[in-house]
Enzyme design. Structure first.
Site, PDB file in Angstrom:
ATOM      1  N   HIS A 144      -3.139   3.750   6.751  1.00 39.09           N
ATOM      2  CA  HIS A 144      -3.630   4.069   5.240  1.00 39.09           C
ATOM      3  C   HIS A 144      -2.938   5.446   5.010  1.00 39.09           C
ATOM      4  O   HIS A 144      -2.925   6.374   5.719  1.00 39.09           O
ATOM      5  CB  HIS A 144      -5.116   3.946   5.174  1.00 39.09           C
ATOM      6  CG  HIS A 144      -5.522   4.156   3.851  1.00 39.09           C
ATOM      7  ND1 HIS A 144      -5.182   3.240   2.880  1.00 39.09           N
ATOM      8  CD2 HIS A 144      -6.536   5.040   3.254  1.00 39.09           C
ATOM      9  CE1 HIS A 144      -5.849   3.396   1.766  1.00 39.09           C
ATOM     10  NE2 HIS A 144      -6.638   4.566   2.091  1.00 39.09           N
ATOM     11  N   CYS A 181       0.757  -1.279  -0.144  1.00 36.44           N
ATOM     12  CA  CYS A 181      -0.020  -0.044   0.067  1.00 36.44           C
ATOM     13  C   CYS A 181       0.848   1.187   0.060  1.00 36.44           C
ATOM     14  O   CYS A 181       0.344   2.255  -0.365  1.00 36.44           O
ATOM     15  CB  CYS A 181      -0.909   0.192   1.244  1.00 36.44           C
ATOM     16  SG  CYS A 181       0.092  -0.259   2.730  1.00 36.44           S
ATOM     17  N   ASN A 237      -9.187  10.058   0.105  1.00 38.48           N
ATOM     18  CA  ASN A 237      -9.011   8.569   0.412  1.00 38.48           C
ATOM     19  C   ASN A 237      -9.048   8.010  -0.934  1.00 38.48           C
ATOM     20  O   ASN A 237      -9.859   7.932  -1.754  1.00 38.48           O
ATOM     21  CB  ASN A 237     -10.072   7.910   1.326  1.00 38.48           C
ATOM     22  CG  ASN A 237     -10.089   6.335   1.636  1.00 38.48           C
ATOM     23  OD1 ASN A 237      -9.019   5.873   0.831  1.00 38.48           O
ATOM     24  ND2 ASN A 237     -10.645   5.881   2.517  1.00 38.48           N
TER      25      ASN A 237
END
Length: 1086
Positions: free
Chosen positions: A717, A552, A737
Site C-alpha cells: 500500500h 492502487c 494513509n
C-alpha cells in the site's frame, strides 16, 4: 505672422519669400507633393521641360520661352504628352511591307488594365514596343545632360537617383496609364468649355455596327504613317469609361491567352506570320520578358508542370473601380452580389477554377490550401494527404515550406538566382548585384536541413497554452450539443466492452452492465445521497475510493497529489459541472503532454452503482481522471499493476525519482543502500516543496501480512509523506494513509506513552483517527520498500524531444544537442513510449539509460563526445532519470537501450539468450520510441541531431572507463567491467601495445535472464594495436525477474590478426562483426 509676400514652410514653419520654391532652412518644397498632383501629370499638365533651364513649355511651343533652347526631335516625331512624368520616346516610322498589317479592333490587355483601343489604321509592331519600353526603363528617353524631376521639374545631374529639391524618385513607381485607359464616369464641363459629343471611333462596335467588321487590306501605295496623336483634352473622345481593376501587386504584363481554334479570327485579321492555335508565342514572350527583367519567377507563379497562365478576367463587373477624373481619385468597391458556386478562387494565385477541380490549374495549389488548425505540426501533407510531411515529396511531388525557401527558379547556365531578391546574377559574381547576398548562401540553403532547434518553455506558460487550445475545442463541442439538444458521447472511447478491456469471461467484465451519467448513478454511500454532483468539493486525499481495478499505484499517486489541491485542479481542465457531459483532462503520457476529451458516462453495475474508482461526496474528479487515463492506454484493463512513481509522473509531468530502501532480492550484487543519503535527500525535498510518497511492504521485501496489520500498517500500500523532521537528533516522518484509517501504533504513534512533553506539544500527534501518524526513520526503513519523490517546479522550464531506440548499430543514432546559456540545474527523464498499452504487439520494457557528455560540434555538424558529466542507472523500467548542474556550453545527451536488439543477418549464428522467455522473438518491426524530457532552472536550447554510427561505441567506452571497474590483465592491456547497478554487464578491452594484437575470449554462457548485443554469449575478438573495443553488452531481459551473470575472460598476445585455433575459420571476430553490430563493437583507435 506671414506677410503677403511670404509663405510658411510646412516642415520647419520658417517664413520664406514668395518667389522661393523651397525652404531656405530645411530645403523642403513649398508645396507638399500629393498623389492627386502626381496623377494629374498624366491628365492636365501636358508640357515639356527645357533641357537647359528646366522651364516647362506648352506642347505648341517649339522653343523654350525663357532661354530659347530648341530641342532636336527625331524625324517625323511630334511633341508628345508627358505620361506620369516620363517623356515617352516618339514612335519610329515603321516601314512594313504593304498588306502586312490589318485593321484590328478589340480589347488590348495590359498589366492590370483592360482598355478598349480604337483602330489606328495599322498594326503596331510589338517588338518595337518592347524595345521602346526597355529603352525608357534604361533611361534612353532622358536628356543626355541630366533628367527632369517629374514632381518639381528641376533639372538634376545624370548621376542623381533622386531630386535634390523635393526628394522625389528619378522614376515613379506608379503604373503608366495612357489617356485612353483613364476613367471619366461622368463629364461635367466647367465654365467656358463646350463639349462636343464624340462619335464612336471606327472599328469599335456600336449601335448598328457589326461587332467584328471584315478586315480590309490596304492598297499597294499605302505607306505606313506614324500614329496620329489626338489633340489632348481631359474630355477627349478617346477617354472611355473603362474601369481600372485594382491589382494586389504590380506584375509583368500578362500575355494574351491563346484563343481556341473555334474562336480564332482568320489569318487576314491579324499580323501576318504570327503562329496560330498554340501557346508557343505566349511562352516565348514570357521567357523574353523575364530575361529582359533579369528576375526569377516567384515560387507562387511557377509550376512544376510548365508555364501557367493567370487570366485577369475580361469582365470587370465584379471588380473594384478606381476612377481618375480631373483632380480627384474615387474608389468604388465592387457591389455585393450573390456568391458564385460554380468556381473557386485559388488562395495562392487567385485564379478561379471550376468547382470540380481539386487543384489550381495554374499553380497546382490544393483547393483546401491554407486551412491548417493551430497546434502541433500537421501529420498529413496539405496537398496529397500522405502521412508524415517529410517524405511527402515522394508521394505527391510537393515540397515543404523549408524546401521552397531553398529552391529558387528558374536558373540558367551561367547564372544563379538570389534567394533574397530573386535577381539573376552571373555565375562569376560572388555577391548579388542588388542586395549583396553571398552566392555561398545559395549552396548552403540547398543542402541544409530544416532547423529543429527550439527553446525550452516555461512550465506554467505551456500549461496555459495547452488549456487555451483545449478550451476552444471544448466550447465548440458544447455549443453543438446545446444547439442539437444532445449529450456528448465520445465515439473514440465508446461505452462498451472494448473500453473495459477485460477478457469476456472475467468477473469484472461481467459485472459491467450499463454506462450511466452522474444524474443517473445511485450513490453507494448512504450519507452522500443528499449531496449534489460536482467536479470538486473541497477535495481531500481521503475522498478517494478504489473500485474493482487493481490500480492502487495510480490512486496512491492521486492521493499524494491531493495534498496539494491546486495540482489536482491543474489536471482537470474542465473544473465545473458540464450539463452536456464533455470534460477535458490534461495528463503526461510517456513524457508527452496530452489533453484527453472524455464524456461522463461511467461503468456501473446492474444497481446503477459505480464499479471503478470514485470520490466521496459525489465528486467526479477521481472517476473522470481514471477514465481519461484508461482512454490514453486503450482500456481500463491496461491500468492494472504499476508503481506510484509512474502515476506521479503521469499526473504532474515533473521529474520523478525513486529511492530504494531495501536490497534487491533479484540482484544481490547491487550497491548497498545508503540510508543517510536517502534521509538527506528527503530533507532537501521537503524544503523544496516536492511531493513524496512511500511504498509499504512491497517490491523486494518478504512480507508477513499479519505482522504488518498488527502494527496498523497495510502491506503493498502507498502512503503520503507529509513532513520530515530532525528533532534533537531524532529522525521523524509524518505519513498519511489515503484510506483515512489504519494508522501506525508503534513507537512515536499517537498513543505511544514515551512522548517527550515538549515534542508532543510541538508535533501534535493527534491524527490517528484520520490515518495521519508520526514514525521514526528506523522503523520506516524496516517496513517500507521505497520512497518516490516528485520534483514539482512551478518556475522551471521544460522541453521534450521525441526519438527512437535503434535495434542495431546500422540504424541512425539519435543524440540530443543541448545548449546551456547560463549556469543551470537540469533534470533529465527518459520515457519509453507505449509500454502500458494492452494492444501493443511487443510492449516489453527496455533497459533505459541516459548519458550526458560535454560535446563539441565541428565543421559539418560533426559531433565529438567529451567528458561524461552525468548518467542514470541502466534499469528495465518505464522511465529513468538523472540530474546535473551544468555551466554554459554545448552538451550531448545520449539515450540508449539494448535488450531489444534484433538477430543478425541470415548466415550468422542465431541470437543466444538465457532467459525464461528465450524463445520469444524480441525484434520489433519498428524501433521503440522514446521521449526525453529536459527540465531546467534556466532557459536552454535543445535540438535532435543525427550522430555518426560510431558515436554509440564512443559513449559506451567513455561510460565504462569513467564508472567501471579497471583490471590490468597483462602489460599493455586493460579491461573495464561495468556490472553493479547496470542491469547487465559491459566489457571493454584496451590494447596499448604499439605492434602486437590482443586476442580476447569472453564466455558468459552460464548467465541467466540476459541477452547479448553480439547475438551470442561467447565471443572471440582480435583487438588491433593501439585500439580498444566493446566486447559485449549483456542486458537484463525481463524486468520482473532476477538475473545472474558469470563471465570468464581469456586473452593472449599475437603477432597476427587472425584468431587461428580459436575459430574454425580464419577471421578476426567471432561472431563476425556484421553491419548490424560493427558500429558498436568494431575496434576504435585510442
Amino acid at each position: 505672422m506671414a506677410t503677403v509676400g511670404e509663405w510658411s514652410c510646412v516642415r520647419c514653419t520658417f517664413l520664406n519669400p514668395a518667389g522661393q520654391r523651397q525652404c531656405s532652412i530645411c530645403e523642403a518644397p513649398r508645396h507638399k507633393p500629393d498623389l492627386n498632383h502626381i496623377l494629374r501629370l498624366s491628365v492636365e499638365e501636358q508640357k515639356w521641360p527645357c533641357a537647359r533651364c528646366t522651364f516647362r513649355n506648352f506642347l505648341g511651343k517649339e522653343a523654350c520661352e525663357v532661354c530659347g533652347f530648341t530641342p532636336e526631335p527625331a524625324p517625323g516625331a511630334a511633341f508628345l504628352p508627358v505620361l506620369n512624368g516620363v517623356l515617352p520616346k516618339p514612335p519610329a516610322i515603321l516601314g512594313e511591307p504593304k498588306g502586312s498589317c490589318q485593321e484590328e479592333a478589340g480589347p488590348v490587355r495590359t498589366a492590370g488594365l483592360v482598355a478598349t483601343e480604337p483602330a489606328r489604321g495599322q498594326c503596331e509592331d510589338k517588338d518595337e514596343e518592347e524595345k521602346e519600353e526597355q529603352e525608357e526603363e534604361e533611361g534612353a528617353a532622358e536628356p543626355r545632360g541630366g533628367w527632369a524631376c517629374p514632381r518639381c521639374t528641376l533639372h538634376n545631374t545624370p548621376v542623381a537617383s533622386s531630386c535634390s529639391v523635393c526628394g522625389g524618385p528619378r522614376r515613379l513607381s506608379l503604373p503608366r496609364i495612357p489617356p485612353e485607359a483613364l476613367v471619366v464616369p461622368e463629364v461635367v464641363a466647367p465654365a467656358g468649355f463646350h463639349v462636343v459629343p464624340a462619335a464612336p471611333p471606327p472599328g469599335l462596335p456600336g449601335e448598328g455596327a457589326e461587332a467584328n467588321p471584315p478586315a480590309t487590306s490596304q492598297g499597294p501605295a499605302a505607306e505606313p504613317e506614324p500614329p496620329r496623336v489626338p489633340p489632348f483634352s481631359p474630355f477627349s473622345s478617346t477617354l472611355q469609361n473603362n474601369p481600372v481593376p485594382r491589382s494586389r501587386r504590380e506584375v509583368p504584363p500578362q500575355l494574351q491567352p491563346p484563343v481556341p481554334e473555334a474562336a480564332q479570327p482568320s489569318p487576314s485579321a491579324g499580323c501576318r506570320g504570327a503562329p496560330q492555335g498554340s501557346g508557343w508565342a505566349g511562352a516565348s514572350r514570357l521567357a523574353e520578358l523575364l530575361s529582359g527583367k533579369r528576375l526569377s519567377v516567384l515560387e507562387e507563379e511557377a509550376t512544376e508542370g510548365g508555364t501557367s497562365r493567370v487570366e485577369a478576367g475580361s469582365s470587370t463587373s465584379g471588380s473594384d473601380i478606381i476612377d481618375l477624373a480631373g483632380d480627384t481619385v474615387r474608389y468604388t468597391p465592387a457591389s455585393p452580389s450573390s456568391p458564385d458556386f460554380t468556381t473557386w478562387s485559388c488562395a495562392k494565385c487567385t485564379l478561379r477554377n471550376p468547382t470540380v477541380a481539386p487543384r489550381c490549374s495554374a499553380c497546382g495549389c490544393s483547393k483546401l490550401h491554407g486551412f491548417q488548425e493551430h497546434g502541433e505540426p500537421p501529420t498529413h501533407c496539405p496537398d496529397c494527404g500522405a502521412d508524415k510531411p517529410s517524405p511527402c515529396g515522394r508521394s505527391c511531388g510537393r515540397v515543404s515550406s523549408a524546401q521552397k525557401a531553398a529552391r529558387v527558379l528558374p536558373e540558367r547556365p551561367g547564372q544563379w538566382a538570389c534567394p533574397a531578391c530573386t535577381l539573376l546574377n552571373a555565375l562569376r559574381a560572388k555577391h548579388c548585384a542588388a542586395c549583396h547576398t553571398p552566392q555561398l548562401l545559395v549552396a548552403q540553403r540547398r543542402g541544409a536541413a530544416p532547423l529543429r532547434r527550439r527553446e525550452s518553455m516555461h512550465v506554467e506558460q505551456r500549461r496555459q497554452t495547452d488549456e487555451g487550445e483545449a478550451k476552444a475545442l471544448w466550447e465548440n463541442i458544447v455549443a453543438f450539443c446545446r444547439e442539437n439538444n444532445v449529450s456528448f458521447v465520445d465515439d473514440s472511447f465508446p461505452p462498451g466492452p472494448e473500453s473495459v478491456g477485460f477478457p469476456a469471461g472475467d468477473s469484472v467484465q461481467q459485472r459491467v452492465r450499463q454506462w450511466l451519467r452522474p444524474q443517473e448513478i445511485n450513490c453507494s454511500v448512504f450519507r452522500d445521497h443528499r449531496a449534489t454532483w460536482s467536479v470538486f468539493h473541497t477535495l481531500r486525499p481521503s475522498d478517494i475510493l478504489q473500485g474493482l481495478l487493481g490500480n492502487c499505484w495510480f490512486l496512491s499517486a492521486l492521493a499524494v497529489l491531493a495534498e496539494r489541491p491546486d495540482l489536482v485542479e491543474r489536471v482537470m481542465v474542465t473544473r465545473s459541472l458540464c450539463a452536456e457531459g464533455a470534460y477535458q483532462v490534461r495528463l503526461c503520457k510517456d513524457g508527452t503532454w496530452t489533453t484527453v476529451l472524455v464524456d461522463d458516462m461511467l461503468p456501473c453495475d446492474e444497481a446503477g452503482c459505480l464499479l471503478f474508482s470514485q470520490a466521496q461526496r459525489k465528486q467526479l474528479w477521481v472517476a473522470l481522471i481514471e477514465k481519461a487515463l484508461a482512454k490514453l492506454h486503450g482500456s481500463y484493463f491496461a491500468l492494472q499493476a504499476g508503481r506510484a512513481i509512474e502515476g506521479l509522473a503521469t499526473l504532474t509531468g515533473a521529474p520523478c525519482e525513486s529511492l530504494a530502501l531495501q536490497l534487491s532480492s533479484t540482484n544481490p550484487r547491487e550497491e548497498p543502500v545508503d540510508t543517510d543519503l536517502i534521509w538527506a535527500k528527503m530533507l532537501s525535498s521537503k524544503e523544496a516543496g516536492f511531493l513524496m510518497g512511500a511504498s509499504c511492504g512491497g517490491g523486494n521485501m518478504k512480507v508477513d501480512d499479519s505482522a504488518y496489520e498488527s502494527l496498523g500498517l497495510r502491506p503493498r500500500h502507498a502512503y503520503s509523506i507529509l513532513d520530515v523532521r530532525d528533532v534533537q537528533g531524532t529522525r521523524l516522518l509524518r505519513l498519511r494513509n489515503p484510506w483515512g484509517r489504519f494508522s501506525w501504533n508503534g513507537s512515536w504513534s499517537d498513543e505511544w506513552p514515551h512522548w517527550p512533553g515538549h515534542l508532543r506539544g510541538e508535533l501534535m500527534p493527534h491524527g490517528s483517527s484520520e490515518g495521519v501518524f508520526w514514525m521514526e526513520y528506523g522503523d520506516f526503513v524496516r517496513y517500507f520498500d521505497s520512497v518516490d519523490i516528485c520534483k514539482v517546479h512551478s518556475d522551471w522550464q521544460e522541453a521534450r524531444v521525441q526519438g527512437c531506440f535503434p535495434s542495431s548499430a546500422s540504424a541512425p543514432v539519435g543524440v540530443t544537442a543541448l545548449t546551456v546559456l547560463e549556469r543551470a540545474s537540469l533534470e533529465f527523464a527518459l520515457f519509453q513510449e507505449g509500454s502500458r498499452r494492452s494492444d501493443a504487439v511487443d510492449s516489453h520494457l527496455l533497459d533505459l539509460c541516459i548519458l550526458v557528455f560535454r560535446a563539441t560540434f565541428g565543421s559539418g555538424g560533426h559531433l565529438s563526445l567529451g567528458r561524461l558529466l552525468a548518467h542514470s542507472k541502466r534499469a528495465v523500467k518505464k522511465f529513468v532519470s538523472c540530474d546535473v548542474m551544468l555551466e554554459p556550453g554545448e552538451y550531448a545527451v545520449v539515450c540508449c537501450a539494448f535488450n531489444h536488439w534484433g538477430p543478425p543477418l541470415p548466415g550468422t549464428p542465431a541470437p543466444q539468450a538465457s532467459s525464461p522467455s528465450a524463445g520469444v522473438p524480441r525484434a520489433s518491426p519498428e524501433p521503440p520510441g522514446h521521449v526525453l524530457a529536459v527540465y531546467s532552472s534556466r532557459l536552454v536550447m535543445v535540438e535532435p541531431v543525427e550522430a555518426q554510427p560510431t558515436t554509440l561505441a564512443d559513449a559506451i567506452i567513455l561510460l565504462t572507463e569513467s564508472r567501471g571497474e579497471r583490471h590490468e590483465g597483462r602489460e599493455g592491456m586493460t579491461c573495464y567491467y561495468l556490472t553493479h547497478g547496470w542491469a547487465g554487464l559491459i566489457v571493454v578491452v584496451e590494447n596499448r601495445h604499439p605492434k602486437a594484437y590482443l586476442h580476447v575470449q569472453c564466455d558468459c554462457t552460464d548467465s541467466f535472464n540476459v541477452v547479448s548485443t553480439r547475438g551470442s554469449l561467447r565471443t572471440q575478438d582480435s583487438v588491433p594495436p593501439l585500439h580498444r573495443q566493446v566486447l559485449v553488452i549483456l542486458s537484463q531481459l525481463e524486468g520482473n525477474a532476477g538475473f545472474s551473470i558469470t563471465h570468464r575472460l581469456a586473452h593472449r598476445k599475437a603477432a597476427q590478426a587472425f584468431l587461428s585455433d580459436w575459430t574454425a575459420s580464419k577471421g578476426t571476430h567471432s561472431p563476425p562483426l556484421t553491419p548490424e553490430v560493427a558500429g558498436l563493437h568494431g575496434p576504435r583507435p585510442l
